[in-house]
Design a protein around this motif. Sequence first.
Motif, PDB file in Angstrom:
ATOM      1  N   UNK A 149       0.840  -1.195   0.000  1.00  0.00           N
ATOM      2  CA  UNK A 149       0.000   0.000   0.000  1.00  0.00           C
ATOM      3  C   UNK A 149       0.875   1.244   0.000  1.00  0.00           C
ATOM      4  N   UNK A 150       0.436   2.258  -0.710  1.00  0.00           N
ATOM      5  CA  UNK A 150       1.113   3.542  -0.707  1.00  0.00           C
ATOM      6  C   UNK A 150       0.258   4.568   0.031  1.00  0.00           C
ATOM      7  N   UNK A 151       0.893   5.346   0.886  1.00  0.00           N
ATOM      8  CA  UNK A 151       0.213   6.386   1.655  1.00  0.00           C
ATOM      9  C   UNK A 151       1.044   7.660   1.573  1.00  0.00           C
ATOM     10  N   UNK A 152       0.401   8.774   1.265  1.00  0.00           N
ATOM     11  CA  UNK A 152       1.078  10.071   1.240  1.00  0.00           C
ATOM     12  C   UNK A 152       0.767  10.819   2.535  1.00  0.00           C
ATOM     13  N   UNK A 153       1.757  11.554   3.032  1.00  0.00           N
ATOM     14  CA  UNK A 153       1.587  12.357   4.239  1.00  0.00           C
ATOM     15  C   UNK A 153       2.038  13.773   3.923  1.00  0.00           C
ATOM     16  N   UNK A 154       1.208  14.766   4.280  1.00  0.00           N
ATOM     17  CA  UNK A 154       1.584  16.155   4.062  1.00  0.00           C
ATOM     18  C   UNK A 154       2.063  16.733   5.386  1.00  0.00           C
ATOM     19  N   UNK A 155       3.368  17.081   5.456  1.00  0.00           N
ATOM     20  CA  UNK A 155       4.011  17.447   6.711  1.00  0.00           C
ATOM     21  C   UNK A 155       4.540  18.872   6.681  1.00  0.00           C
ATOM     22  N   UNK A 156       4.633  19.477   7.879  1.00  0.00           N
ATOM     23  CA  UNK A 156       5.285  20.775   7.994  1.00  0.00           C
ATOM     24  C   UNK A 156       6.760  20.581   8.320  1.00  0.00           C
ATOM     25  N   UNK A 157       7.468  21.667   8.639  1.00  0.00           N
ATOM     26  CA  UNK A 157       8.904  21.589   8.893  1.00  0.00           C
ATOM     27  C   UNK A 157       9.248  20.812  10.156  1.00  0.00           C
ATOM     28  N   UNK A 158       8.275  20.613  11.043  1.00  0.00           N
ATOM     29  CA  UNK A 158       8.523  19.874  12.282  1.00  0.00           C
ATOM     30  C   UNK A 158       8.206  18.390  12.145  1.00  0.00           C
ATOM     31  N   UNK A 159       7.724  17.988  10.957  1.00  0.00           N
ATOM     32  CA  UNK A 159       7.389  16.586  10.750  1.00  0.00           C
ATOM     33  C   UNK A 159       5.991  16.211  11.187  1.00  0.00           C
ATOM     34  N   UNK A 160       5.135  17.223  11.429  1.00  0.00           N
ATOM     35  CA  UNK A 160       3.755  16.971  11.819  1.00  0.00           C
ATOM     36  C   UNK A 160       2.819  17.254  10.650  1.00  0.00           C
ATOM     37  N   UNK A 161       1.704  16.524  10.569  1.00  0.00           N
ATOM     38  CA  UNK A 161       0.752  16.771   9.483  1.00  0.00           C
ATOM     39  C   UNK A 161       0.277  18.222   9.486  1.00  0.00           C
ATOM     40  N   UNK A 169       5.780  10.451   0.322  1.00  0.00           N
ATOM     41  CA  UNK A 169       5.118   9.225  -0.131  1.00  0.00           C
ATOM     42  C   UNK A 169       5.817   8.005   0.454  1.00  0.00           C
ATOM     43  N   UNK A 170       5.032   7.139   1.112  1.00  0.00           N
ATOM     44  CA  UNK A 170       5.553   5.912   1.715  1.00  0.00           C
ATOM     45  C   UNK A 170       4.886   4.696   1.071  1.00  0.00           C
ATOM     46  N   UNK A 171       5.589   3.568   1.153  1.00  0.00           N
ATOM     47  CA  UNK A 171       5.045   2.306   0.663  1.00  0.00           C
ATOM     48  C   UNK A 171       5.342   1.217   1.675  1.00  0.00           C
ATOM     49  N   UNK A 172       4.367   0.359   1.937  1.00  0.00           N
ATOM     50  CA  UNK A 172       4.585  -0.731   2.883  1.00  0.00           C
ATOM     51  C   UNK A 172       3.273  -1.218   3.450  1.00  0.00           C
ATOM     52  N   UNK A 173       3.345  -1.807   4.660  1.00  0.00           N
ATOM     53  CA  UNK A 173       2.154  -2.297   5.344  1.00  0.00           C
ATOM     54  C   UNK A 173       2.491  -2.479   6.819  1.00  0.00           C
ATOM     55  N   UNK A 231       5.956  -1.788   8.710  1.00  0.00           N
ATOM     56  CA  UNK A 231       7.112  -1.819   7.809  1.00  0.00           C
ATOM     57  C   UNK A 231       6.868  -0.869   6.638  1.00  0.00           C
ATOM     58  N   UNK A 232       7.543   0.307   6.652  1.00  0.00           N
ATOM     59  CA  UNK A 232       7.334   1.325   5.624  1.00  0.00           C
ATOM     60  C   UNK A 232       8.663   1.847   5.122  1.00  0.00           C
ATOM     61  N   UNK A 233       8.703   2.166   3.838  1.00  0.00           N
ATOM     62  CA  UNK A 233       9.899   2.780   3.258  1.00  0.00           C
ATOM     63  C   UNK A 233       9.511   4.065   2.543  1.00  0.00           C
ATOM     64  N   UNK A 234      10.408   5.027   2.585  1.00  0.00           N
ATOM     65  CA  UNK A 234      10.191   6.297   1.913  1.00  0.00           C
ATOM     66  C   UNK A 234      10.390   6.120   0.414  1.00  0.00           C
TER      67      UNK A 234
END
Length: 226
Positions: free
Chosen positions: A1-13, A24-28, A31-34
């Motif tokens: 599965x691929x999941x996108x996360x929209x983050x600010x400079x602090x790493x928070x959504x 964009x991450x892929x995994x399940x 276990x996820x990889x950038x």
Amino acid sequence: MQIAVFLDDTGQPVSLNAPGRLVLYEGSGDDWRLVEDWPLELPRAGGIAALRAAVERMVFALAPCTVLISAEVRGYVYSLLQEQYGFSVWRSTGPVEAMLASVCAGEEERAREAACCDTKPEAGCGSCGSKVTAISPPPEVIPEDRADGSRFIDLAATLAADARHNSRSVLGPILAAEPFRPLMIRMEHQPRWFARTLRAMGLRFTEDRREGALFVTVTLEKELAQ
């Protein structure tokens, strides 16, 4: 599965209405990889037309991913993503790994619940999903053949001519074509994925900035070594 996360400079959504980074991450499970990440700031000027075009470019950049984690789930941009492009948008906080695991579990549960419906996705059924309007894929871009056997593509002009394209959708098929032929690309700037992907493909490139643009010449690694 691929999941996108929209983050600010602090790493928070963060909301898509603010500047941030689309990751964009892929995994399940745990276990996820950038896969990729790039800065994104949707336009504040140009009205609805400019905003829709920017969202469409984002959708094609993320394809085939249609799952997004953000700080918001309501508003015009989110309605466009969900109703027009079939995205699942989740609001979450905390460590990225935990958010990914939680959203993955939620998507799997949603898929199990939807499995009872045999109706075509584009028709909708009123209980298992809403109607989704598909966007037509952009036309294939054919590079210019040159007398010396090399090829040329004006990436800047191609992206400006059709908002459905992004640098990867244009250059990916050309770079992967067999047999590989030397390629010159006119662009405004080097895409974030470009250098890493070319190294993985055994390709090398040189750059020359002139005429207000960046000209990149791509060759096989062994050809540059000669």
